[in-house]
Design a protein around this motif. Structure first.
Motif, PDB file in Angstrom:
ATOM      1  N   GLN A 183     -36.758 -31.454 -15.679  1.00  0.00           N
ATOM      2  CA  GLN A 183     -37.535 -31.694 -16.891  1.00  0.00           C
ATOM      3  C   GLN A 183     -36.985 -30.862 -18.052  1.00  0.00           C
ATOM      4  O   GLN A 183     -36.935 -31.340 -19.191  1.00  0.00           O
ATOM      5  CB  GLN A 183     -39.005 -31.357 -16.639  1.00  0.00           C
ATOM      6  CG  GLN A 183     -39.971 -31.935 -17.661  1.00  0.00           C
ATOM      7  CD  GLN A 183     -39.982 -33.464 -17.653  1.00  0.00           C
ATOM      8  OE1 GLN A 183     -39.543 -34.115 -16.714  1.00  0.00           O
ATOM      9  NE2 GLN A 183     -40.487 -34.038 -18.732  1.00  0.00           N
ATOM     10  N   LYS A 186     -33.897 -32.555 -19.325  1.00  0.00           N
ATOM     11  CA  LYS A 186     -34.216 -33.779 -20.069  1.00  0.00           C
ATOM     12  C   LYS A 186     -34.746 -33.484 -21.472  1.00  0.00           C
ATOM     13  O   LYS A 186     -34.434 -34.191 -22.426  1.00  0.00           O
ATOM     14  CB  LYS A 186     -35.274 -34.595 -19.307  1.00  0.00           C
ATOM     15  CG  LYS A 186     -34.803 -35.204 -18.011  1.00  0.00           C
ATOM     16  CD  LYS A 186     -35.990 -35.899 -17.324  1.00  0.00           C
ATOM     17  CE  LYS A 186     -35.632 -36.417 -15.953  1.00  0.00           C
ATOM     18  NZ  LYS A 186     -36.805 -37.043 -15.292  1.00  0.00           N
ATOM     19  N   GLU A 221     -30.444 -39.540 -13.741  1.00  0.00           N
ATOM     20  CA  GLU A 221     -31.823 -39.370 -14.208  1.00  0.00           C
ATOM     21  C   GLU A 221     -31.862 -38.594 -15.524  1.00  0.00           C
ATOM     22  O   GLU A 221     -32.564 -38.985 -16.474  1.00  0.00           O
ATOM     23  CB  GLU A 221     -32.629 -38.627 -13.135  1.00  0.00           C
ATOM     24  CG  GLU A 221     -34.089 -38.449 -13.469  1.00  0.00           C
ATOM     25  CD  GLU A 221     -34.842 -37.700 -12.373  1.00  0.00           C
ATOM     26  OE1 GLU A 221     -35.890 -37.104 -12.690  1.00  0.00           O
ATOM     27  OE2 GLU A 221     -34.376 -37.692 -11.218  1.00  0.00           O
ATOM     28  N   HIS A 225     -32.242 -40.454 -19.355  1.00  0.00           N
ATOM     29  CA  HIS A 225     -33.389 -40.062 -20.180  1.00  0.00           C
ATOM     30  C   HIS A 225     -32.928 -39.633 -21.570  1.00  0.00           C
ATOM     31  O   HIS A 225     -33.507 -40.057 -22.586  1.00  0.00           O
ATOM     32  CB  HIS A 225     -34.149 -38.915 -19.517  1.00  0.00           C
ATOM     33  CG  HIS A 225     -35.301 -38.418 -20.326  1.00  0.00           C
ATOM     34  ND1 HIS A 225     -36.574 -38.946 -20.228  1.00  0.00           N
ATOM     35  CD2 HIS A 225     -35.377 -37.434 -21.287  1.00  0.00           C
ATOM     36  CE1 HIS A 225     -37.372 -38.330 -21.068  1.00  0.00           C
ATOM     37  NE2 HIS A 225     -36.685 -37.404 -21.721  1.00  0.00           N
ATOM     38  N   ARG A 226     -31.900 -38.810 -21.626  1.00  0.00           N
ATOM     39  CA  ARG A 226     -31.420 -38.313 -22.912  1.00  0.00           C
ATOM     40  C   ARG A 226     -30.810 -39.450 -23.737  1.00  0.00           C
ATOM     41  O   ARG A 226     -30.920 -39.459 -24.975  1.00  0.00           O
ATOM     42  CB  ARG A 226     -30.412 -37.174 -22.704  1.00  0.00           C
ATOM     43  CG  ARG A 226     -31.030 -35.970 -21.971  1.00  0.00           C
ATOM     44  CD  ARG A 226     -30.098 -34.783 -21.927  1.00  0.00           C
ATOM     45  NE  ARG A 226     -29.872 -34.236 -23.255  1.00  0.00           N
ATOM     46  CZ  ARG A 226     -30.698 -33.409 -23.886  1.00  0.00           C
ATOM     47  NH1 ARG A 226     -31.820 -33.013 -23.300  1.00  0.00           N
ATOM     48  NH2 ARG A 226     -30.416 -32.958 -25.091  1.00  0.00           N
ATOM     49  N   GLU A 229     -33.800 -41.432 -25.158  1.00  0.00           N
ATOM     50  CA  GLU A 229     -34.548 -40.650 -26.140  1.00  0.00           C
ATOM     51  C   GLU A 229     -33.671 -40.156 -27.289  1.00  0.00           C
ATOM     52  O   GLU A 229     -34.157 -39.464 -28.183  1.00  0.00           O
ATOM     53  CB  GLU A 229     -35.200 -39.448 -25.449  1.00  0.00           C
ATOM     54  CG  GLU A 229     -36.248 -39.807 -24.404  1.00  0.00           C
ATOM     55  CD  GLU A 229     -37.456 -40.500 -25.006  1.00  0.00           C
ATOM     56  OE1 GLU A 229     -37.858 -40.103 -26.119  1.00  0.00           O
ATOM     57  OE2 GLU A 229     -37.996 -41.429 -24.368  1.00  0.00           O
TER      58      GLU A 229
END
Length: 277
Positions: A183, A186, A221, A225-226, A229
Protein backbone atom coordinates in the motif's frame (compact mmCIF):
# COMPACT_ATOMS: atom_id res chain seq x y z
CA UNK A 1 46.00 36.63 71.74
CA UNK A 2 42.98 38.83 70.99
CA UNK A 3 44.76 40.10 67.89
CA UNK A 4 45.24 36.53 66.58
CA UNK A 5 41.53 35.78 67.09
CA UNK A 6 40.61 38.94 65.21
CA UNK A 7 42.87 37.95 62.32
CA UNK A 8 41.30 34.48 62.13
CA UNK A 9 37.83 36.01 62.07
CA UNK A 10 38.88 38.25 59.19
CA UNK A 11 40.20 35.25 57.24
CA UNK A 12 36.95 33.32 57.84
CA UNK A 13 34.86 36.28 56.71
CA UNK A 14 36.96 36.69 53.57
CA UNK A 15 36.61 32.98 52.73
CA UNK A 16 32.82 33.17 53.19
CA UNK A 17 32.70 36.31 51.04
CA UNK A 18 34.74 34.64 48.25
CA UNK A 19 32.47 31.56 48.24
CA UNK A 20 29.38 33.77 48.13
CA UNK A 21 30.78 35.85 45.27
CA UNK A 22 31.80 32.71 43.35
CA UNK A 23 28.31 31.18 43.76
CA UNK A 24 26.66 34.47 42.82
CA UNK A 25 28.71 34.90 39.62
CA UNK A 26 28.01 31.31 38.57
CA UNK A 27 24.28 31.74 39.12
CA UNK A 28 24.25 34.99 37.16
CA UNK A 29 26.19 33.39 34.29
CA UNK A 30 23.78 30.48 34.22
CA UNK A 31 20.82 32.82 34.33
CA UNK A 32 21.94 35.05 31.47
CA UNK A 33 23.25 32.26 29.20
CA UNK A 34 20.99 32.42 26.12
CA UNK A 35 18.94 29.37 25.26
CA UNK A 36 19.98 27.74 22.02
CA UNK A 37 17.07 27.56 19.59
CA UNK A 38 17.11 25.55 16.41
CA UNK A 39 15.13 28.31 14.69
CA UNK A 40 15.80 31.92 15.68
CA UNK A 41 12.55 33.10 14.08
CA UNK A 42 9.88 31.05 15.84
CA UNK A 43 12.14 29.84 18.71
CA UNK A 44 10.98 26.27 17.98
CA UNK A 45 7.33 27.16 18.63
CA UNK A 46 5.90 24.64 16.15
CA UNK A 47 6.81 26.72 13.10
CA UNK A 48 4.59 29.75 13.79
CA UNK A 49 5.59 33.40 13.98
CA UNK A 50 3.43 35.96 15.73
CA UNK A 51 3.26 39.33 13.99
CA UNK A 52 1.53 42.41 15.42
CA UNK A 53 -0.53 44.09 12.73
CA UNK A 54 -1.20 47.74 13.43
CA UNK A 55 -4.40 49.36 12.11
CA UNK A 56 -5.03 52.96 11.12
CA UNK A 57 -6.72 53.59 14.45
CA UNK A 58 -4.49 54.49 17.40
CA UNK A 59 -4.02 51.82 20.08
CA UNK A 60 -5.78 49.27 17.84
CA UNK A 61 -3.84 46.14 16.92
CA UNK A 62 -4.39 42.46 16.28
CA UNK A 63 -2.23 39.34 16.36
CA UNK A 64 -1.29 37.85 13.01
CA UNK A 65 0.21 34.36 12.92
CA UNK A 66 2.11 33.10 9.90
CA UNK A 67 4.21 30.08 8.91
CA UNK A 68 7.85 30.25 9.91
CA UNK A 69 10.43 29.57 7.15
CA UNK A 70 11.60 26.55 9.18
CA UNK A 71 8.25 24.79 8.58
CA UNK A 72 9.23 23.77 5.06
CA UNK A 73 12.71 22.67 6.21
CA UNK A 74 11.22 20.40 8.87
CA UNK A 75 8.69 18.96 6.41
CA UNK A 76 11.55 18.13 4.02
CA UNK A 77 13.47 16.45 6.86
CA UNK A 78 10.46 14.26 7.59
CA UNK A 79 10.19 13.36 3.90
CA UNK A 80 13.89 12.49 3.82
CA UNK A 81 13.50 10.17 6.81
CA UNK A 82 10.44 8.43 5.37
CA UNK A 83 12.02 8.03 1.91
CA UNK A 84 14.22 5.14 3.15
CA UNK A 85 17.15 6.68 1.28
CA UNK A 86 20.37 6.12 3.21
CA UNK A 87 22.68 8.95 4.21
CA UNK A 88 25.22 7.75 1.63
CA UNK A 89 22.63 7.84 -1.16
CA UNK A 90 21.48 11.32 -0.09
CA UNK A 91 24.87 12.53 -1.28
CA UNK A 92 24.14 11.43 -4.86
CA UNK A 93 22.97 14.42 -6.87
CA UNK A 94 22.56 15.35 -10.51
CA UNK A 95 25.33 17.93 -10.16
CA UNK A 96 27.97 15.53 -8.79
CA UNK A 97 27.38 12.89 -11.49
CA UNK A 98 30.46 12.80 -13.72
CA UNK A 99 29.87 12.93 -17.47
CA UNK A 100 33.38 13.94 -18.59
CA UNK A 101 34.84 11.24 -20.82
CA UNK A 102 31.75 9.05 -20.49
CA UNK A 103 29.91 7.45 -23.47
CA UNK A 104 27.17 9.46 -25.19
CA UNK A 105 24.36 7.27 -23.83
CA UNK A 106 25.50 8.03 -20.29
CA UNK A 107 25.49 11.76 -21.07
CA UNK A 108 22.04 11.35 -22.60
CA UNK A 109 20.85 9.64 -19.42
CA UNK A 110 22.14 12.51 -17.31
CA UNK A 111 20.45 15.07 -19.54
CA UNK A 112 17.16 13.16 -19.38
CA UNK A 113 17.35 13.07 -15.56
CA UNK A 114 18.01 16.84 -15.38
CA UNK A 115 15.12 17.56 -17.75
CA UNK A 116 12.77 15.29 -15.81
CA UNK A 117 13.58 16.97 -12.48
CA UNK A 118 12.99 20.39 -14.03
CA UNK A 119 9.73 19.34 -15.71
CA UNK A 120 8.29 17.35 -12.79
CA UNK A 121 5.82 19.96 -11.55
CA UNK A 122 4.41 20.45 -15.05
CA UNK A 123 4.09 16.74 -15.93
CA UNK A 124 3.30 15.07 -12.60
CA UNK A 125 -0.44 14.82 -13.30
CA UNK A 126 -0.09 13.58 -16.89
CA UNK A 127 -0.01 9.96 -18.13
CA UNK A 128 3.67 10.27 -19.15
CA UNK A 129 4.96 11.48 -15.78
CA UNK A 130 7.56 8.78 -15.07
CA UNK A 131 11.17 7.98 -15.97
CA UNK A 132 13.15 4.81 -16.71
CA UNK A 133 16.85 4.13 -17.18
CA UNK A 134 17.32 0.61 -18.50
CA UNK A 135 20.23 -1.53 -19.62
CA UNK A 136 23.90 -1.91 -18.85
CA UNK A 137 25.12 -2.32 -15.30
CA UNK A 138 27.52 0.32 -14.01
CA UNK A 139 26.28 3.12 -16.27
CA UNK A 140 25.09 5.23 -13.32
CA UNK A 141 21.36 4.50 -13.47
CA UNK A 142 20.92 4.38 -9.70
CA UNK A 143 22.99 7.52 -9.14
CA UNK A 144 20.96 9.51 -11.67
CA UNK A 145 17.54 8.43 -10.43
CA UNK A 146 18.70 8.93 -6.85
CA UNK A 147 19.76 12.41 -7.92
CA UNK A 148 16.26 13.00 -9.26
CA UNK A 149 14.77 11.65 -6.01
CA UNK A 150 16.92 13.91 -3.83
CA UNK A 151 16.10 16.88 -6.04
CA UNK A 152 12.37 16.24 -5.63
CA UNK A 153 12.64 15.66 -1.88
CA UNK A 154 14.31 19.04 -1.44
CA UNK A 155 11.32 20.58 -3.22
CA UNK A 156 8.97 18.94 -0.73
CA UNK A 157 7.88 16.03 -2.95
CA UNK A 158 7.36 12.69 -1.19
CA UNK A 159 9.61 9.93 -2.56
CA UNK A 160 9.93 6.30 -1.45
CA UNK A 161 12.99 4.24 -2.40
CA UNK A 162 12.42 0.54 -3.07
CA UNK A 163 15.59 -1.43 -3.88
CA UNK A 164 14.18 -4.52 -5.62
CA UNK A 165 16.34 -7.30 -4.14
CA UNK A 166 16.44 -5.97 -0.57
CA UNK A 167 12.80 -4.92 -0.77
CA UNK A 168 11.51 -8.34 -1.74
CA UNK A 169 13.80 -10.02 0.77
CA UNK A 170 12.16 -7.87 3.44
CA UNK A 171 8.67 -8.70 2.14
CA UNK A 172 9.37 -12.44 2.23
CA UNK A 173 10.74 -12.20 5.77
CA UNK A 174 7.65 -10.29 6.96
CA UNK A 175 4.71 -11.78 5.10
CA UNK A 176 2.26 -10.42 7.67
CA UNK A 177 3.16 -6.85 6.62
CA UNK A 178 3.08 -7.37 2.83
CA UNK A 179 -0.30 -5.66 2.42
CA UNK A 180 0.79 -2.57 4.35
CA UNK A 181 4.10 -2.34 2.51
CA UNK A 182 2.50 -2.70 -0.93
CA UNK A 183 0.00 0.00 0.00
CA UNK A 184 2.93 2.33 0.72
CA UNK A 185 4.43 1.56 -2.70
CA UNK A 186 1.10 2.24 -4.38
CA UNK A 187 0.22 5.47 -2.61
CA UNK A 188 3.50 7.39 -2.25
CA UNK A 189 3.76 10.50 -4.40
CA UNK A 190 6.87 9.24 -6.26
CA UNK A 191 8.12 5.65 -6.14
CA UNK A 192 11.71 4.78 -7.11
CA UNK A 193 12.07 1.07 -7.95
CA UNK A 194 15.79 0.34 -8.21
CA UNK A 195 17.09 -2.70 -10.16
CA UNK A 196 13.65 -3.99 -11.12
CA UNK A 197 13.64 -7.80 -11.63
CA UNK A 198 17.36 -8.13 -10.86
CA UNK A 199 18.50 -11.67 -10.14
CA UNK A 200 16.14 -14.62 -10.05
CA UNK A 201 16.46 -18.28 -11.04
CA UNK A 202 17.72 -19.39 -14.44
CA UNK A 203 15.09 -20.61 -16.83
CA UNK A 204 16.14 -24.21 -17.79
CA UNK A 205 15.21 -23.59 -21.44
CA UNK A 206 16.62 -20.11 -22.07
CA UNK A 207 19.27 -19.85 -19.35
CA UNK A 208 17.91 -16.36 -18.52
CA UNK A 209 17.37 -15.46 -14.89
CA UNK A 210 13.69 -14.92 -14.17
CA UNK A 211 11.92 -13.49 -11.11
CA UNK A 212 9.46 -15.64 -9.21
CA UNK A 213 5.78 -15.56 -10.11
CA UNK A 214 5.08 -14.04 -6.68
CA UNK A 215 7.48 -11.16 -7.30
CA UNK A 216 6.01 -10.51 -10.74
CA UNK A 217 2.48 -10.59 -9.32
CA UNK A 218 3.31 -8.01 -6.63
CA UNK A 219 5.11 -5.71 -9.06
CA UNK A 220 2.18 -5.88 -11.48
CA UNK A 221 -0.13 -4.97 -8.61
CA UNK A 222 1.97 -1.90 -7.68
CA UNK A 223 2.79 -0.66 -11.17
CA UNK A 224 -0.73 -1.22 -12.51
CA UNK A 225 -2.16 0.81 -9.63
CA UNK A 226 0.29 3.65 -10.20
CA UNK A 227 -0.38 3.52 -13.95
CA UNK A 228 -4.15 3.84 -13.46
CA UNK A 229 -3.81 6.57 -10.82
CA UNK A 230 -1.16 8.44 -12.84
CA UNK A 231 1.36 8.39 -10.00
CA UNK A 232 4.98 9.15 -11.03
CA UNK A 233 7.38 6.21 -10.91
CA UNK A 234 11.15 6.04 -11.39
CA UNK A 235 12.51 2.72 -12.65
CA UNK A 236 16.05 1.44 -13.07
CA UNK A 237 16.65 -2.03 -14.45
CA UNK A 238 19.27 -4.03 -16.31
CA UNK A 239 16.42 -5.37 -18.46
CA UNK A 240 15.18 -3.35 -21.44
CA UNK A 241 11.52 -3.03 -22.47
CA UNK A 242 11.63 -6.21 -24.58
CA UNK A 243 12.98 -8.16 -21.59
CA UNK A 244 10.32 -6.68 -19.31
CA UNK A 245 7.64 -7.67 -21.81
CA UNK A 246 9.05 -11.22 -21.85
CA UNK A 247 8.42 -11.34 -18.11
CA UNK A 248 4.95 -9.81 -18.42
CA UNK A 249 3.81 -7.97 -21.53
CA UNK A 250 1.19 -5.85 -19.78
CA UNK A 251 3.70 -4.72 -17.16
CA UNK A 252 6.36 -3.92 -19.77
CA UNK A 253 3.79 -2.02 -21.83
CA UNK A 254 2.69 0.09 -18.87
CA UNK A 255 6.24 1.01 -17.93
CA UNK A 256 6.94 2.00 -21.54
CA UNK A 257 3.83 4.17 -21.73
CA UNK A 258 4.45 5.87 -18.38
CA UNK A 259 8.14 6.54 -19.04
CA UNK A 260 8.42 6.95 -22.82
CA UNK A 261 9.08 10.72 -22.69
CA UNK A 262 11.97 10.20 -20.25
CA UNK A 263 13.46 6.82 -21.07
CA UNK A 264 16.99 5.86 -22.03
CA UNK A 265 18.00 2.33 -23.03
CA UNK A 266 21.71 1.99 -22.28
CA UNK A 267 23.49 -0.53 -24.50
CA UNK A 268 27.15 -1.23 -25.16
CA UNK A 269 30.10 -3.13 -23.76
CA UNK A 270 32.38 -2.80 -20.76
CA UNK A 271 33.10 0.83 -21.64
CA UNK A 272 29.66 1.68 -20.21
CA UNK A 273 30.60 0.39 -16.75
CA UNK A 274 32.31 3.18 -14.80
CA UNK A 275 33.33 0.68 -12.10
CA UNK A 276 35.70 -0.95 -14.60
CA UNK A 277 37.32 2.27 -15.80
Amino acid sequence: MQSLKDELKKLDLEAIRRRANSHSSTSVADAVEPKQYRCKHCKDELGWIKRVKLSDKPFDYSDNWEDCPCTKDRAIERLMKSSQITEKFRQKTLSNFTTAGRPELVKESHQAAVEYAEAYTAIKDTPQNSMALLGKSGAGKTHLLMGVSNNLLKKGVGVLYFPYIEGFSELKDNLNTVGTRLQQLKQVEVLFIDDLFKGGKKDPHTGIKMPSDWEVEKMIEVINHRYLEQKPTLVSSERDIADLCDIDEALGGRIHEMCKDYMVIITGGLEMNYRLQ
